[in-house]
Design a protein around this motif. Structure first.
Motif, PDB file in Angstrom:
ATOM      1  N   LYS A  77      -8.099  14.824 -19.286  1.00 21.28           N
ATOM      2  CA  LYS A  77      -7.679  15.831 -18.294  1.00 21.28           C
ATOM      3  C   LYS A  77      -6.693  15.182 -17.331  1.00 21.28           C
ATOM      4  CE  LYS A  77     -11.619  18.981 -18.196  1.00 21.28           C
ATOM      5  NZ  LYS A  77     -12.717  19.542 -17.374  1.00 21.28           N
ATOM      6  N   THR A  78      -5.512  15.757 -17.254  1.00 21.46           N
ATOM      7  CA  THR A  78      -4.482  15.255 -16.336  1.00 21.46           C
ATOM      8  C   THR A  78      -4.261  16.279 -15.229  1.00 21.46           C
ATOM      9  OG1 THR A  78      -3.393  14.116 -18.167  1.00 21.46           O
ATOM     10  CG2 THR A  78      -2.114  14.399 -16.166  1.00 21.46           C
ATOM     11  N   SER A  79      -4.208  15.821 -13.993  1.00 19.39           N
ATOM     12  CA  SER A  79      -3.973  16.740 -12.867  1.00 19.39           C
ATOM     13  C   SER A  79      -3.161  16.031 -11.786  1.00 19.39           C
ATOM     14  CB  SER A  79      -5.301  17.240 -12.296  1.00 19.39           C
ATOM     15  OG  SER A  79      -6.085  16.143 -11.842  1.00 19.39           O
ATOM     16  N   GLU A  80      -2.807  16.808 -10.791  1.00 16.86           N
ATOM     17  CA  GLU A  80      -2.014  16.285  -9.680  1.00 16.86           C
ATOM     18  C   GLU A  80      -2.835  16.347  -8.400  1.00 16.86           C
ATOM     19  OE1 GLU A  80       2.696  16.843 -10.003  1.00 16.86           O
ATOM     20  OE2 GLU A  80       1.783  18.129  -8.487  1.00 16.86           O
ATOM     21  N   LYS A  81      -2.785  15.278  -7.614  1.00 16.44           N
ATOM     22  CA  LYS A  81      -3.533  15.243  -6.345  1.00 16.44           C
ATOM     23  C   LYS A  81      -2.549  15.083  -5.197  1.00 16.44           C
ATOM     24  CE  LYS A  81      -6.823  12.422  -3.744  1.00 16.44           C
ATOM     25  NZ  LYS A  81      -7.534  11.131  -3.695  1.00 16.44           N
ATOM     26  N   THR A  82      -2.707  15.928  -4.180  1.00 14.28           N
ATOM     27  CA  THR A  82      -1.844  15.865  -3.004  1.00 14.28           C
ATOM     28  C   THR A  82      -2.509  15.020  -1.925  1.00 14.28           C
ATOM     29  OG1 THR A  82      -0.934  18.049  -3.466  1.00 14.28           O
ATOM     30  CG2 THR A  82      -0.656  17.212  -1.232  1.00 14.28           C
ATOM     31  N   ASP A  83      -1.785  14.028  -1.447  1.00 14.50           N
ATOM     32  CA  ASP A  83      -2.277  13.087  -0.431  1.00 14.50           C
ATOM     33  C   ASP A  83      -1.532  13.394   0.878  1.00 14.50           C
ATOM     34  OD1 ASP A  83      -3.253  10.940   0.921  1.00 14.50           O
ATOM     35  OD2 ASP A  83      -2.368   9.405  -0.352  1.00 14.50           O
ATOM     36  N   LYS A  84      -2.221  14.083   1.802  1.00 12.19           N
ATOM     37  CA  LYS A  84      -1.551  14.564   3.020  1.00 12.19           C
ATOM     38  C   LYS A  84      -1.170  13.425   3.960  1.00 12.19           C
ATOM     39  CE  LYS A  84      -3.830  19.066   3.086  1.00 12.19           C
ATOM     40  NZ  LYS A  84      -4.740  19.964   3.848  1.00 12.19           N
ATOM     41  N   PRO A  85      -0.040  13.587   4.670  1.00  8.49           N
ATOM     42  CA  PRO A  85       0.361  12.545   5.627  1.00  8.49           C
ATOM     43  C   PRO A  85      -0.610  12.448   6.797  1.00  8.49           C
ATOM     44  CG  PRO A  85       1.852  14.428   5.738  1.00  8.49           C
ATOM     45  CD  PRO A  85       0.949  14.666   4.582  1.00  8.49           C
ATOM     46  N   PRO A  86      -0.642  11.299   7.470  1.00 11.15           N
ATOM     47  CA  PRO A  86      -1.595  11.105   8.572  1.00 11.15           C
ATOM     48  C   PRO A  86      -1.162  11.842   9.829  1.00 11.15           C
ATOM     49  CG  PRO A  86      -0.173   9.195   8.382  1.00 11.15           C
ATOM     50  CD  PRO A  86       0.199  10.110   7.250  1.00 11.15           C
ATOM     51  N   THR A  87      -2.102  12.003  10.744  1.00 13.36           N
ATOM     52  CA  THR A  87      -1.802  12.631  12.040  1.00 13.36           C
ATOM     53  C   THR A  87      -1.298  11.573  13.021  1.00 13.36           C
ATOM     54  OG1 THR A  87      -4.114  12.332  12.695  1.00 13.36           O
ATOM     55  CG2 THR A  87      -3.512  14.450  11.712  1.00 13.36           C
ATOM     56  N   PRO A  88      -0.675  11.995  14.127  1.00 13.21           N
ATOM     57  CA  PRO A  88      -0.178  11.025  15.123  1.00 13.21           C
ATOM     58  C   PRO A  88      -1.298  10.165  15.701  1.00 13.21           C
ATOM     59  CG  PRO A  88       0.814  13.187  15.479  1.00 13.21           C
ATOM     60  CD  PRO A  88      -0.257  13.384  14.453  1.00 13.21           C
ATOM     61  N   PHE A  89      -0.898   9.009  16.183  1.00  7.99           N
ATOM     62  CA  PHE A  89      -1.844   8.046  16.777  1.00  7.99           C
ATOM     63  C   PHE A  89      -2.310   8.505  18.159  1.00  7.99           C
ATOM     64  CE2 PHE A  89      -0.383   3.875  14.585  1.00  7.99           C
ATOM     65  CZ  PHE A  89      -1.493   3.881  13.765  1.00  7.99           C
ATOM     66  N   ASN A  90      -3.632   8.612  18.361  1.00  9.44           N
ATOM     67  CA  ASN A  90      -4.161   8.535  19.717  1.00  9.44           C
ATOM     68  C   ASN A  90      -4.785   7.149  19.856  1.00  9.44           C
ATOM     69  OD1 ASN A  90      -6.610   8.686  18.386  1.00  9.44           O
ATOM     70  ND2 ASN A  90      -7.249  10.624  19.290  1.00  9.44           N
ATOM     71  N   THR A  91      -5.404   6.857  20.976  1.00  8.52           N
ATOM     72  CA  THR A  91      -5.909   5.495  21.210  1.00  8.52           C
ATOM     73  C   THR A  91      -6.939   5.083  20.164  1.00  8.52           C
ATOM     74  OG1 THR A  91      -5.542   5.743  23.580  1.00  8.52           O
ATOM     75  CG2 THR A  91      -7.002   3.979  22.908  1.00  8.52           C
ATOM     76  N   THR A  92      -7.889   5.967  19.880  1.00  6.90           N
ATOM     77  CA  THR A  92      -8.948   5.631  18.929  1.00  6.90           C
ATOM     78  C   THR A  92      -8.382   5.373  17.545  1.00  6.90           C
ATOM     79  OG1 THR A  92     -10.542   6.945  20.187  1.00  6.90           O
ATOM     80  CG2 THR A  92     -11.121   6.430  17.909  1.00  6.90           C
ATOM     81  N   GLU A  93      -7.470   6.241  17.083  1.00  5.87           N
ATOM     82  CA  GLU A  93      -6.873   6.066  15.756  1.00  5.87           C
ATOM     83  C   GLU A  93      -6.016   4.799  15.711  1.00  5.87           C
ATOM     84  OE1 GLU A  93      -7.407   7.804  13.001  1.00  5.87           O
ATOM     85  OE2 GLU A  93      -8.873   9.015  14.078  1.00  5.87           O
ATOM     86  N   PHE A  94      -5.324   4.518  16.797  1.00  3.99           N
ATOM     87  CA  PHE A  94      -4.495   3.308  16.870  1.00  3.99           C
ATOM     88  C   PHE A  94      -5.365   2.055  16.743  1.00  3.99           C
ATOM     89  CE2 PHE A  94      -3.057  -0.115  19.734  1.00  3.99           C
ATOM     90  CZ  PHE A  94      -1.902  -0.509  19.065  1.00  3.99           C
TER      91      PHE A  94
END
Length: 747
Positions: free
Chosen positions: A269-286
């Motif tokens: 089975k072959t399929s395509e997966k979409t990998d969404k871009p990240p959200t902007p940095f806040n302090t915790t994510e940074f």
């Protein structure tokens, strides 16, 4: 004269340079550098503070831990003391002459309080001075020009919220720290720190460690095979039963399969997966992203602050994950049309419309963290560039297209047993071309179709065990603190640093010491309010209401004192039990292992003269001992030396990297070898040098020291008998008491 007050010296210097129509003049006022220039409105002078220039404290009468009970601090008077005498003096001197004052400190709760503190000092000498406030999120020409063109008012509610935090943390921290330290008998530099946010955070770490210790591993087996395609490519497949919990079952499956068997492709089975871009940095994510590339939370924020004050990135303390409409995003990308990131910027600018991703949190104080200006690698050190580059790449990634993966799911029949393999290939890099951190690798499979037959070239059974839950890394812990309402974006990394400095935790992921476990156990059993997040998150919410003008500061301070009084009722009820629990737990943190000579515990001990060493509890019957470094806190880890059965130790010195000393006996043996080799080298270098042979011959070697005696070959100090010690004292005029000291140190 118009006085402009920034939070730090470098910020004042940069802002002055941006606003000045001509060259800025540097002038020292009361030993503090200020920056001034003439404008159409008159003289403008810029001064930088050093963060808080005053601190809250109790009157000196409360400093005596033995005479003042801990609970007396709850209702004690709180005074303000200057921490930066020169800056305060400069503010008063300039404040007298000022016709207008502009507060240009960082725009957050802490920055508002720092500005209000400076304003209070000026009002002492110029009560009716006119003042305003400017807000900015980056120290760049556009951001500063916009801020000073649109001044606003000082937000005293926001400053009160910051002030309430200081008062609450002081009262809770000082009273609880005093009580617990006295109960444990840990005074001086080794006191046991307890705090409103620190203790619930430490409890999270200890709770996870207990989960790990209580975890009972369960054995299982994995069955896999290596296949070879007709084109000669080799790849691995795994049995459909991911984990066999019974050995008999995996053995039965294994017996069916032999090297050389056919592996027929039963499904593709072959399929395509979409990998969404990240959200902007806040302090915790940074902090989380910085942690994943090797930065501690505290170091990441320290460097981010430097990048901000130098105008390279926007304000790094923010909860926002949505770019505001006021930010010209295309213009911000155009900054990078030259330099290191040229190809990435030009690629993005080809887009007709730039639509960034959005996170769940949207606030109005500061935008997410973004690169504010173009920098060259030569302008920064290696660590600064690493984080700057990460911020730039994350910014670009939020505008990029999704990444597209081609995924393949395949199944194989080998003698009636089903195996499977999954493959993935990055077809369109999308945002991952811009932001390459922690990218998954391609998992490639040979080209195949249903019905194809591969050959089995290897069959393997691997015995494994289930693993306990992992310890918290700094980035993960900060995320959990945020979810539970523990601390703020500006304080969470400092809380973690404090846990390290107090020797409550070590390593990353964070591992609690036995001292930490002892403190948390005592709190959870006898005063659970301190160790749970509910109380502190309630106070955090109340402080937010102060900032919004919904509740007076005094109401929150009174509420916090009532909470604390309730805590002390529980503490006093269980005083003896708390003392016993703490002291028993703290004793465990000193045990290094078992004495190889008598079987008693080897422990960290103190000599009569205050020196520390590893000694045997069997003393005086057993005199086995090992030396320890004179400085730093000793942390006993859970790693055991296979040769000597002793736990490895780590030495922590404030402001320095931890020193992993390892097994103390291995370390001592290695040190002895080094000493012997050094002596041998010295002997070979000067074989003909005459050495004194008797105690009386040492009179010509200058000031006599223990080292010189040993080097001179007269004796090893620990070999001196009573008569020799007396003779040595006579020959050298060294007091016998001093010689005895040398001997006790060696022993």
């Amino acid at each position: 004269m118009h006085l402009i007050i920034a939070e730090k010296h470098i910020a004042a210097k940069r802002i002055a340079a941006i606003l000045a129509p001509q060259k800025v003049k540097q002038v020292r006022v009361s030993g503090v550098d200020t920056y001034e220039y003439e404008s159409e409105e008159g003289k403008k002078i810029f001064i930088g503070l050093s963060g808080h220039i005053v601190k809250l404290d109790f009157p000196k009468a409360y400093n005596n831990w033995q005479k003042v009970e801990a609970n007396e601090l709850i209702g004690a008077e709180i005074i303000t003391a200057s921490t930066q005498v020169k800056i305060v003096s400069a503010l008063k001197k300039l404040g007298k002459e000022a016709t207008k004052v502009t507060i240009a400190t960082d725009y957050d709760r802490e920055g508002e309080l720092i500005g209000a503190e400076a304003l209070d000092i000026i009002k002492q000498v110029n009560e009716n001075v006119v003042f305003d406030r400017v807000h900015y999120s980056a120290i760049t020409p556009k951001a500063i020009d916009d801020a000073f063109s649109n001044p606003t008012n000082v937000d005293f509610n926001l400053a009160d919220a910051g002030h309430s935090r200081q008062v609450i943390d002081l009262v809770w921290g000082a009273s609880l720290t005093r009580y617990i330290s006295l109960a444990a008998g840990r005074l001086g530099k080794m006191f046991l720190s307890v705090g409103r946010v620190q203790s619930p955070t430490l409890a999270l770490i200890v709770e996870r460690e207990k989960e790990r210790e209580a975890f009972i591993p369960k054995p299982y087996w994995e069955l896999s095979a290596m296949l070879k395609s007709k084109s000669g490519e080799e790849f691995k497949v795994e049995h459909r039963t991911k984990r066999f919990w019974e050995k008999a079952e995996v053995d039965a499956a294994m017996e069916k399969i032999s090297i050389g068997d056919d592996a027929r492709v039963s499904e593709i089975k072959t399929s395509e997966k979409t990998d969404k871009p990240p959200t902007p940095f806040n302090t915790t994510e940074f902090i989380g992203a910085a942690s994943s590339i090797g930065f501690t939370a505290a170091n990441a924020m320290r460097i981010a602050e430097t990048l901000y004050t130098n105008g390279f990135i926007s304000y790094p303390r923010t909860d926002n994950t949505v770019y505001p409409e006021s930010l010209d995003l295309r213009a911000q990308i155009e900054i990078f049309k030259t330099g290191t990131f040229k190809q990435y910027a030009l690629k993005l600018l080809e887009k007709k419309e730039l639509v960034p991703t959005k996170g769940k949190k949207e606030t109005t104080d500061h935008p997410p963290i973004f690169p504010a200006s173009l920098a060259k690698k030569s302008e920064m050190n290696e660590q600064e560039w690493k984080l700057y580059e990460m911020v730039v790449r994350r910014f670009f990634a939020t505008f990029a297209d999704p990444a597209i993966w081609e995924t393949i799911r395949s199944k194989y029949d080998i003698q009636g047993e089903e195996f499977k393999a999954n493959g993935a290939r990055l077809v369109e890099p999308g945002w991952r071309w811009y932001y390459h951190y922690n990218a998954p690798e391609d998992r490639l499979l040979p080209k195949m179709e249903e019905g194809d037959v591969h050959s089995v070239i290897k069959v393997d059974v691997e015995a494994k065990e289930t693993q306990p839950p992992g310890r918290y890394g700094q980035g993960r812990l900060i995320k959990i603190m945020e979810e539970l309402g523990l601390g703020t974006k500006a304080t969470r990394h400092d809380i973690i640093s404090k846990l390290y400095s107090r020797a409550y935790v070590h390593g990353n992921p964070l591992q609690p010491t036995k001292t930490a476990v002892a403190v948390v156990d005592a709190l959870e059993k006898f005063a659970p309010t301190i160790s749970k997040p509910d109380m502190t998150s309630k106070l955090e919410a109340d402080m937010d209401r102060i900032a919004e003008g919904g509740i007076p500061e005094d109401d929150v301070l009174n509420e916090s004192r009532e909470m604390l009084e309730g805590v002390f009722v529980d503490l006093e009820k269980n005083k003896d039990d708390i003392t016993e629990s703490l002291r028993a737990g703290l004793r465990e943190d000193k045990i290094i292992g078992t004495c190889s000579e008598c079987g008693s515990n080897l422990m960290v001990m103190r000599s009569k003269r205050g020196g520390r060493f590893i000694g045997c509890e069997g003393y005086p019957d057993c005199t086995f001992s090992l030396p320890l470094p004179k400085m730093g806190q000793v942390i006993v880890t859970d790693k055991l030396c296979e040769d000597h059965g002793l736990y490895h130790i780590r030495i922590i010195n404030a402001g320095k990297r931890p020193w992993n000393l390892g097994c103390p006996e291995c370390n001592f043996i290695e040190w002895q070898k080094t000493q012997e080799e050094e002596k041998k080298k010295q002997k070979e270098a000067s074989p003909d040098k005459e050495k004194p042979k008797t105690l009386k011959d040492i009179s010509g070697i200058g000031k006599v020291t223990e080292e010189k005696l040993v080097d001179a070959g007269v004796c090893s100090v620990d070999e001196l008998c009573e008569a020799d010690a007396l003779e040595l004292a006579k020959a050298t005029s060294i007091p016998v008491k001093k010689i005895k000291t040398w001997q006790s140190d060696v022993i």
